[in-house]
Enzyme design. Sequence first.
Site, PDB file in Angstrom:
ATOM      1  N   GLU A  33       0.817  -1.223   0.000  1.00  0.00           N
ATOM      2  CA  GLU A  33       0.000   0.000   0.000  1.00  0.00           C
ATOM      3  C   GLU A  33       0.848   1.269   0.000  1.00  0.00           C
ATOM      4  OE1 GLU A  33      -2.947  -0.009   3.114  1.00  0.00           O
ATOM      5  OE2 GLU A  33      -4.246  -1.371   2.025  1.00  0.00           O
ATOM      6  N   HIS A  49       9.874 -26.375  -0.794  1.00  0.00           N
ATOM      7  CA  HIS A  49       9.318 -27.555  -1.466  1.00  0.00           C
ATOM      8  C   HIS A  49       8.179 -27.180  -2.410  1.00  0.00           C
ATOM      9  CE1 HIS A  49      11.572 -30.432   1.125  1.00  0.00           C
ATOM     10  NE2 HIS A  49      11.659 -29.317   1.839  1.00  0.00           N
ATOM     11  N   LYS A  61     -14.043  -1.478  -4.077  1.00  0.00           N
ATOM     12  CA  LYS A  61     -15.206  -1.168  -3.228  1.00  0.00           C
ATOM     13  C   LYS A  61     -16.324  -0.560  -4.067  1.00  0.00           C
ATOM     14  CE  LYS A  61     -12.304  -0.199   0.765  1.00  0.00           C
ATOM     15  NZ  LYS A  61     -11.767   0.839   1.622  1.00  0.00           N
TER      16      LYS A  61
HETATM   17  O1  PA5 Z   1      -3.647   0.835   5.732  1.00  0.00           O
HETATM   18  C1  PA5 Z   1      -4.804   1.189   5.615  1.00  0.00           C
HETATM   19  O2  PA5 Z   1      -5.137   2.363   5.782  1.00  0.00           O
HETATM   20  C2  PA5 Z   1      -5.910   0.204   5.272  1.00  0.00           C
HETATM   21  O3  PA5 Z   1      -5.427  -1.044   5.025  1.00  0.00           O
HETATM   22  C3  PA5 Z   1      -6.885   0.140   6.428  1.00  0.00           C
HETATM   23  O4  PA5 Z   1      -6.167  -0.189   7.592  1.00  0.00           O
HETATM   24  C4  PA5 Z   1      -7.990  -0.871   6.218  1.00  0.00           C
HETATM   25  O5  PA5 Z   1      -8.639  -0.628   5.032  1.00  0.00           O
HETATM   26  C5  PA5 Z   1      -8.997  -0.825   7.370  1.00  0.00           C
HETATM   27  O6  PA5 Z   1      -9.534   0.453   7.491  1.00  0.00           O
HETATM   28  P1  PA5 Z   1     -10.358   0.919   8.745  1.00  0.00           P
HETATM   29  O7  PA5 Z   1      -9.478   0.884   9.938  1.00  0.00           O
HETATM   30  O8  PA5 Z   1     -10.809   2.303   8.420  1.00  0.00           O
HETATM   31  O9  PA5 Z   1     -11.521  -0.042   8.897  1.00  0.00           O
END
Ligand code: PA5
Length: 431
Positions: free
Chosen positions: A285, A306, A420
């Site tokens: 990310e 393996h 989403k």
């Molecule tokens: O790193 C990030 O920002 C995302 O992976 C969020 O942690 C994830 O989408 C969960 O989001 P939230 O804490 O708003 O539910």
Amino acid sequence: MKVEIDYSNCLDFITEKEITEETIRSISQLDKLVNRTGEGNEFTGWLDLPENASGDIEKIEKTAQRLRKQSDITVVIGIGGSYLGAKAVIEALKPPVNIPGKENEHEVLFAGQNISEEYLSVIKEYLSDRTFNIIVISKSGTTTEPAIAFRILRKLLESKVSNKAARNHIVAVTDKEKGALRKLAEIEGYDTFIIPNNVGGRYSVLTPVGLLPIAVAGLDIRELIRGAVSMVKNTRDNRSVTNPALTYAAIRTILYKKGKYIEMLVNYEPSLQYILEWWKQLVGESEGKSGRGIFPASANFTTDLHSMGQYMQDGERFIMETVVSVKEHSSKLTIPHDKDNLDNLNFLAGKRLSEVNARAEEGTVMAHREGGVPVTRILLPAITENWLGSLLYFFEISCAISGYILGVNPFNQPGVEAYKKNMFRLLGKPE
Ligand code: PA5
């Protein structure tokens, strides 16, 4: 002892001079990060978390103790950055099976990290004749996966104890003001913890997001933080070529420029599997955007030798490998002598498994290097709260630096919205 980088097995692919030059260049990226002048600087609160955590610790420990006392099972609901940090540390430090009769055992389950009907049905069935706690974690408070799991498990809890009693079993970790979870927590009167505004999900393991579930699991969060603090000194506060986070960022940057597009992070200790998963989210990310970024992958060795071993040795040569290499082991198990020796392994009799594992690592590193895969080793003294705290902070800071070197904002994740949008359209979500 400290967390160190061994890049000797990269030197067929890059030179010491290249590493030093790139490390020196990366100091300006460290300055940008620390002085908050880089892109996304409004999300760099994590840089100071180890030193600032103390305010929260007491409340976290008290809440954890209360939850542990009132039930012997807690379900942690969250996804992505609101899940992986806690899962990683708990998996690394808790035994893979419950040892019968061991006092103070507390089971931590995870939900809301997928939308699988099968998964949640099993969790629900498992909890059907038990009273349990819920820690629901969501910064936005609107993420679909945890929201669905919370709906279902909250109803289950409320069907066992009164609505009023259920409140004592639920703790919400969310934004200070915004989001549906904050609103619900206020209406229902849940105990809450705040996720700081200036810390993004994947950098939040040292906030209550990670610390509360880790403490509920019975682990020492003060040690985890102490370990992170010592890495702060080595990295955030170290503007020199001795900074291991800069060295690691420099190595992976040079290798990426030379066509090593995939970084395979590997372990030889299965308990570290979720540390690797946490790292994949962090790197994926943070760096994977604008058509750029090293692709983070992982493998558990020797298990995956393996399966993935053939490709690593012999497939496309666009892979760099990074090994989390654990030096000391607390368990002791030796290989017994066998009178028939049908497996021809008596030459190993009396040796500890950790020694055999270490030779497997050494042999694999040599083979991969010879096969065209540069290998960096991150030397982790042991798997303890303290060393894991150091390791997590090390990865966070080297990832942020790598992102800046790459020219991307390491603190946003615009790409995760695309699925989403489609999912909600397909489900007919009203505008
Ligand atoms: O790193 C990030 O920002 C995302 O992976 C969020 O942690 C994830 O989408 C969960 O989001 P939230 O804490 O708003 O539910």
